[in-house]
Each structure stands twice: as C-alpha cells, then as structure tokens.
Design an enzyme around this catalytic site. Structure first.
Site, PDB file in Angstrom:
ATOM      1  N   ASP A 185      -2.782   1.825 -15.380  1.00  0.00           N
ATOM      2  CA  ASP A 185      -3.106   1.126 -14.142  1.00  0.00           C
ATOM      3  C   ASP A 185      -4.520   0.544 -14.145  1.00  0.00           C
ATOM      4  OD1 ASP A 185      -4.340   3.577 -13.980  1.00  0.00           O
ATOM      5  OD2 ASP A 185      -3.352   4.212 -12.136  1.00  0.00           O
ATOM      6  N   HIS A 234      -3.991  14.253 -10.464  1.00  0.00           N
ATOM      7  CA  HIS A 234      -4.485  14.405  -9.087  1.00  0.00           C
ATOM      8  C   HIS A 234      -4.140  15.744  -8.446  1.00  0.00           C
ATOM      9  CE1 HIS A 234      -5.902  10.347  -8.905  1.00  0.00           C
ATOM     10  NE2 HIS A 234      -4.704   9.807  -9.051  1.00  0.00           N
ATOM     11  N   HIS A 264      -7.654   5.488 -11.534  1.00  0.00           N
ATOM     12  CA  HIS A 264      -8.003   6.463 -10.500  1.00  0.00           C
ATOM     13  C   HIS A 264      -8.786   7.626 -11.113  1.00  0.00           C
ATOM     14  CE1 HIS A 264      -4.329   4.405  -9.093  1.00  0.00           C
ATOM     15  NE2 HIS A 264      -4.881   4.496  -7.895  1.00  0.00           N
ATOM     16  N   ASP A 299      -7.626   6.202 -16.789  1.00  0.00           N
ATOM     17  CA  ASP A 299      -6.788   5.763 -15.676  1.00  0.00           C
ATOM     18  C   ASP A 299      -7.693   5.093 -14.631  1.00  0.00           C
ATOM     19  OD1 ASP A 299      -5.342   6.249 -12.979  1.00  0.00           O
ATOM     20  OD2 ASP A 299      -3.837   6.972 -14.402  1.00  0.00           O
TER      21      ASP A 299
END
Length: 309
Positions: A251, A126, A165, A163
């Site tokens: 996740d 990120h 995200h 992931d």
C-alpha cells in the site's frame, strides 16, 4: 539449501473480509496468478500453509481477547474492534493458519532449510496484545517475534516495515524490548491511520535508540526513499542481527486506494535485496497491506524475484 520458500494455498487465502473489502480474499489469487505467470514457482520451494496451535496466539495476545476472537469466529457477526475489523465465520481458524505458517517459516529459516521465506497473507501489524485493529485480527509479526525469543532463544531480531501504515501494534508491544531492532518507513501519521510513528519515538528504557521511525510525506517517491534508506541500513548493520523480518506492504506504492505514497515495486525489491545480504542470512518476508490488486501482484512478485535471483 533451497534459497527461497513461498507459502501458497487456499487455507492461507481464507484470511480476508470478502472480495468487496479492501482486504479481500482475492489478494492471494492476484499474487499467485502473477507468480506462476513469471515462472517463479520453478525457482522457489512452494510449501503449503500450516495451521498453528492456539497456544501460538497466546504468545502475543491476551486470553480475554482470544476468547472474544473465538466467539466472534463462530457467529461471524459484529466487529473485533471499534469498527475497522469485521468478524467473519472462521476468523479464529484463519488466524491460526497465518500464525502457524509464519512460525513454520521461522523454523525452516533457523534450521537452514531455506535462506529466505515469503508468506503472502501475513504481516498483520496493527493488532494489539489485547485487541484487533486495522483489518488485523491477530498480530503474526508480534507472534513470530515472541516465538523466536522463546522457542529459539534469539536476542537480536530486526523488524523492518515499509507498509504505508505505521506498524503500531509491533512498535508499542516491543517499545521497551531491546531484543527487537525496529525500522519503520510509513506515511506521516498526520495524514494516515494510525496516526503514530513520529521520528522522536526511538524506544524506551533498555530499548532506547533501538527503534527507528521514518515518517514520509504524502506523495513520497523512490527518489526520497532511496535517499533515506542508507541510514536505515547502516542502523541495522550496527547490531549483530540474528534474524530479520520484513513487512513489505504494497500500500506504499502509488495508486493504492487508501494511502497517499508514490513508491514503486522497485523499492520493495531493493529493500528485500538489501536485507537478504545482511550477515544473519535469515529473512522472513510478510506481505502486509496493499489494496490495489495490480500493485500487490507486481510488488510481491518483484520481491520474490529479487530474493530468488
């Protein structure tokens, strides 16, 4: 040639925000306990973390941000962004170890010392060039991509991200870069941070058509992923890939406390197995997110087991 290298050590585990935080420093221990229980340490080359030179961070990040990171690292106070990523004492040094370890793995893969490499505390996808975001003080994914381009002169690097995200820090940094072939499966941004990664985002300029974003609905499971994966694999195989990076955040597995997907560790292992069979034969796995300790221990070790088979 050793097939799979795995990096373990307390220096790498220091990147984390305390054991009460979702991204706590206990995540490495959860992985390592299961790694040794399965006896995978006997089938892999276990290597120590490597602290990188500060210049490594500058391959991707802006000088002003790195100065802020170094200052907050001394005090351990405040946030590195608007409120998601707290500073802690030694965060700069911990970030150097993550970046140095990932680039060491890349060097070993290029040199042919191993065919696959696995770094359990990495995949901080990120962080932006000019700042932190989403628990990520630096973006080791972006750093190693720049390192592969500048140090090893590669021009076709695949980045695959499963992931939950969206890997926004990587996507937007290389949105116009034709050297980066990008594939990202993630929970639809309408339901989860960072709210990006629409299917219509396929790259810009010379990189148009070289980026593939696949948003998944909440509760998406292995059945849906398995139906969508072949098109992504075909997309990757349409390029003469020289090096492949997998960000395999746990996740996206059902039961994670902060996401809403319902994949299983079997999917993570299957993706790792598929990517390890690409003609380039160089696969760097970065583990990324995952906040249910049981899930991450199972998924990360299923991936190592798949790579070591």
């Amino acid at each position: 040639m050793t097939q799979t290298c795995v990096y373990l050590g307390p220096e790498l585990a220091r990147y984390g925000f305390g054991d009460e935080h979702p991204f706590g420093t206990d995540r490495m221990g959860a992985f390592q306990e299961e790694f040794e229980r399965r006896g995978l340490d006997k089938h892999c080359q276990v290597l120590p973390p490597m602290k990188g030179d500060p210049e490594l961070l500058g391959l991707f990040h802006a000088p002003d941000y790195l100065q802020l990171l170094a200052e907050r690292s001394k005090s351990g106070e405040g946030y590195l962004d608007g409120g998601d990523t707290p500073a802690f004492r030694g965060v700069f040094e911990a970030s150097l170890t993550v970046a140095g370890t990932v680039c060491d793995a890349a060097d070993r893969l290029i040199a042919g010392e191993c065919a696959r490499a696995f770094v359990p505390i990495a995949g901080l996808h990120h962080a932006r060039r000019d700042g932190a975001a989403g628990f990520c003080a630096v973006n080791d994914c972006g750093i190693v991509i720049e390192y592969l381009k500048k140090q090893h002169h590669l021009t076709r690097i695949a980045y695959v991200d499963i992931d939950a995200h969206h890997g926004d820090g990587v996507f937007y940094a290389f949105e116009e870069d034709a050297a980066v072939i990008f594939v990202d499966f993630h929970e639809d941004g309408r339901y989860l941070y960072p709210g990006t990664g629409a299917a219509t985002e396929t790259g810009r300029g010379a990189a148009k058509g070289r980026k593939l974003n696949i948003p998944l609905p909440p509760e998406a499971d292995d059945v849906l992923f398995t139906r969508l994966w072949p098109a992504a694999e075909h997309f990757l195989k349409s390029f003469d890939i020289e090096f492949c990076i997998l960000q395999a955040g746990a996740d996206s597995i059902g039961g994670d406390p902060i996401t809403h997907l319902n994949l299983s560790p079997r999917t993570h292992a299957a993706v790792a197995r598929a990517l390890s069979s690409l003609p380039c034969q160089r696969l760097l796995v970065l583990r990324g997110g995952g906040y249910n300790r049981h899930n991450l221990a199972q998924a990360w070790n299923d991936v190592v087991q798949a790579l070591s088979a």
